[in-house]
Design an enzyme around this catalytic site. Structure first.
Site, PDB file in Angstrom:
ATOM      1  N   GLU A   3      -5.085   1.695   2.510  1.00 14.38           N
ATOM      2  CA  GLU A   3      -5.006   0.448   3.289  1.00 14.38           C
ATOM      3  C   GLU A   3      -5.254   0.738   4.754  1.00 14.38           C
ATOM      4  OE1 GLU A   3      -3.218  -2.621   5.875  1.00 14.38           O
ATOM      5  OE2 GLU A   3      -2.625  -0.530   5.713  1.00 14.38           O
ATOM      6  N   ASP A  43      -0.334   4.332   1.082  1.00 16.42           N
ATOM      7  CA  ASP A  43      -0.718   5.320   2.096  1.00 16.42           C
ATOM      8  C   ASP A  43       0.002   5.061   3.421  1.00 16.42           C
ATOM      9  OD1 ASP A  43      -2.394   2.986   2.301  1.00 16.42           O
ATOM     10  OD2 ASP A  43      -3.730   4.082   3.638  1.00 16.42           O
ATOM     11  N   HIS A  75       3.631   3.063  12.486  1.00 17.17           N
ATOM     12  CA  HIS A  75       2.638   3.953  13.096  1.00 17.17           C
ATOM     13  C   HIS A  75       3.188   4.780  14.251  1.00 17.17           C
ATOM     14  CE1 HIS A  75      -1.005   1.398  11.488  1.00 17.17           C
ATOM     15  NE2 HIS A  75       0.023   1.382  10.663  1.00 17.17           N
ATOM     16  N   HIS A 117       0.841  -1.196   0.000  1.00  7.72           N
ATOM     17  CA  HIS A 117       0.000   0.000   0.000  1.00  7.72           C
ATOM     18  C   HIS A 117       0.873   1.243   0.000  1.00  7.72           C
ATOM     19  CE1 HIS A 117       0.574   0.791   4.367  1.00  7.72           C
ATOM     20  NE2 HIS A 117       0.462  -0.518   4.539  1.00  7.72           N
TER      21      HIS A 117
END
Ligand SMILES: [Zn+2]
Length: 398
Positions: free
Chosen positions: A142, A80, A362, A78
């Site tokens: 995603e 993003d 993250h 992905h």
């Protein structure tokens, strides 16, 4: 193992630098990155297919090298990334920074590092006489629930030649992941009837109705924890049920009209979350009966999204190939959800294997270690050897 650092590593790092510089936070457009990758791969001779979101602000890219009439191998990731808002970074998250053998930047681990390795090696795939096609799949959205890749997969399923297998390069530190849980995300809206709290017999308290449902889900989790089903390959070894958000009411002396809550079911691949949803719907039906007796405008509404679990067999070609490429003698299962479950649900045999660690994803100061990119490069070079000539059909081993 190949020499490390390899002669290709500067090209991989340069590519990662390009990719990180595109701010592809999920809320924003990814078109600049997609245009860049489509043009780059197109110049190498790849055929490209684009699938867009409704507004045309985001796109998936599916680019193919090699003979179109044969089933190929998908390398998927992905584009993003999660937001950096509210996070303390030591350097600009959208400028790649190297410190102590690590490359810092938003998306380096999740999962532009994998994409950078694939793109940096694409010229070598393009120059080789491929017997088996190689596809590069770059998706959008995603992080917001594997939204974008659904359109890419729907497009693939309609092609005359279906792909042979798929490798999703989410960060597993190059472990070969053959199983992950599914994830059902549900927004529930309870619509009651507002009135003065002193006259609560004339109203329908949406917060209390929602609370009953949340408590029901909590008891459901307790039962599943005690009684299963279980799969010891997962931590925890059972389906999890959790309410993460609840909002309702405006003042203590008003019977609240609205309450919303969000919950999720992260199911073992073989544990159908619809059976659990059916239990909740039965409860909701009972609750609605009493609500409608007071006001026919009352209701309970569900807005659901589902990403299927992954369960690829140990002896599947995708598993055997990825283990060979990664030099892995075992496979793994993880609790987080990926796009692999959706490829799997579309009957495209899929595994997850990519550089970097989900522990760094993250977070502020997200990074990927250079040696992880090196291991990914080795993986891709072994794949290149396999797709040239007919070696793909031979037994594992160099
Ligand atoms: Zn990811």
């Amino acid at each position: 193992m190949a020499e490390f650092p390899s002669p290709t590593m500067p090209a991989i790092v340069a590519m990662l630098d390009r990719l990180v510089a595109f701010d592809t936070t999920s809320a924003k457009s990814n078109l600049a990155l997609i245009d860049f990758a489509a043009e780059y791969l197109g110049r190498l001779g790849a055929t490209t297919r684009l699938t867009y979101d409704d507004g045309g602000r985001k796109a998936n890219l599916f680019a193919s090298l090699g003979p179109a009439e044969r089933p190929g191998i998908i390398l998927s990731g992905h584009t993003d990334v999660v937001p950096v808002a509210g996070q303390e970074w030591s350097s600009d998250p959208f400028r790649l920074a190297e410190r102590d053998g690590r490359l810092y930047g938003r998306g380096t681990a999740d999962m532009k590092g994998f994409l950078a390795a694939c793109l940096a090696l694409a010229p070598e795939f393009a120059a080789a006489p491929l017997e088996v096609p190689v596809h590069f799949a770059l998706s959008y959205d995603e992080e917001t629930g594997c939204v974008g890749v659904r359109r890419l997969i729907a497009d693939l399923v309609g092609l005359p030649v279906r792909p042979r297998l798929c490798i999703v390069g989410e960060p597993t530190e190059m472990a070969v992941v053959v199983g992950h849980k599914g994830k059902k995300s549900v927004r529930c809206a309870v619509h009651g009837r507002e009135c003065h709290s002193a006259m609560n017999h004339t109203g329908v308290n949406a917060v209390e109705i929602a609370a009953e449902m949340v408590a029901f889900l909590r008891r459901m989790q307790g039962r599943i924890r005690r009684e299963g089903p279980f799969d010891s390959g997962y931590d925890p070894p059972y389906t999890t049920v959790h309410t993460g958000v609840i909002q309702g009411g405006t003042a203590l002396n008003i019977v609240p009209r609205d309450c919303r809550f969000e919950f999720e079911i992260r199911n073992l691949p073989d544990h159908d979350p619809e059976t659990l949803m059916a239990e909740l719907r039965t409860l909701a039906q009972t609750l609605i009966g009493d609500m409608l007796a007071i006001d026919p405008a009352c209701g309970i509404y569900f807005d659901e999204a589902y990403t299927a679990g992954l369960a690829t067999a140990p002896d599947a070609e995708a598993t055997q190939l990825a283990c060979h490429l990664a030099g892995a003698d075992r496979t793994a299962k993880v609790s987080f959800t990926t796009e692999a479950g959706l490829f799997h649900a579309a009957s495209i045999p899929t595994v997850v294997c990519g550089p970097g660690s989900v522990a760094q994803a993250h977070r502020p100061d997200e990074f990927i270690a250079l040696d992880q990119l090196g291991r990914c490069e080795v993986f891709l070079r072994r794949l290149l050897r396999r797709v040239v000539g007919s070696a793909i059909n031979e037994n594992p081993g160099n």
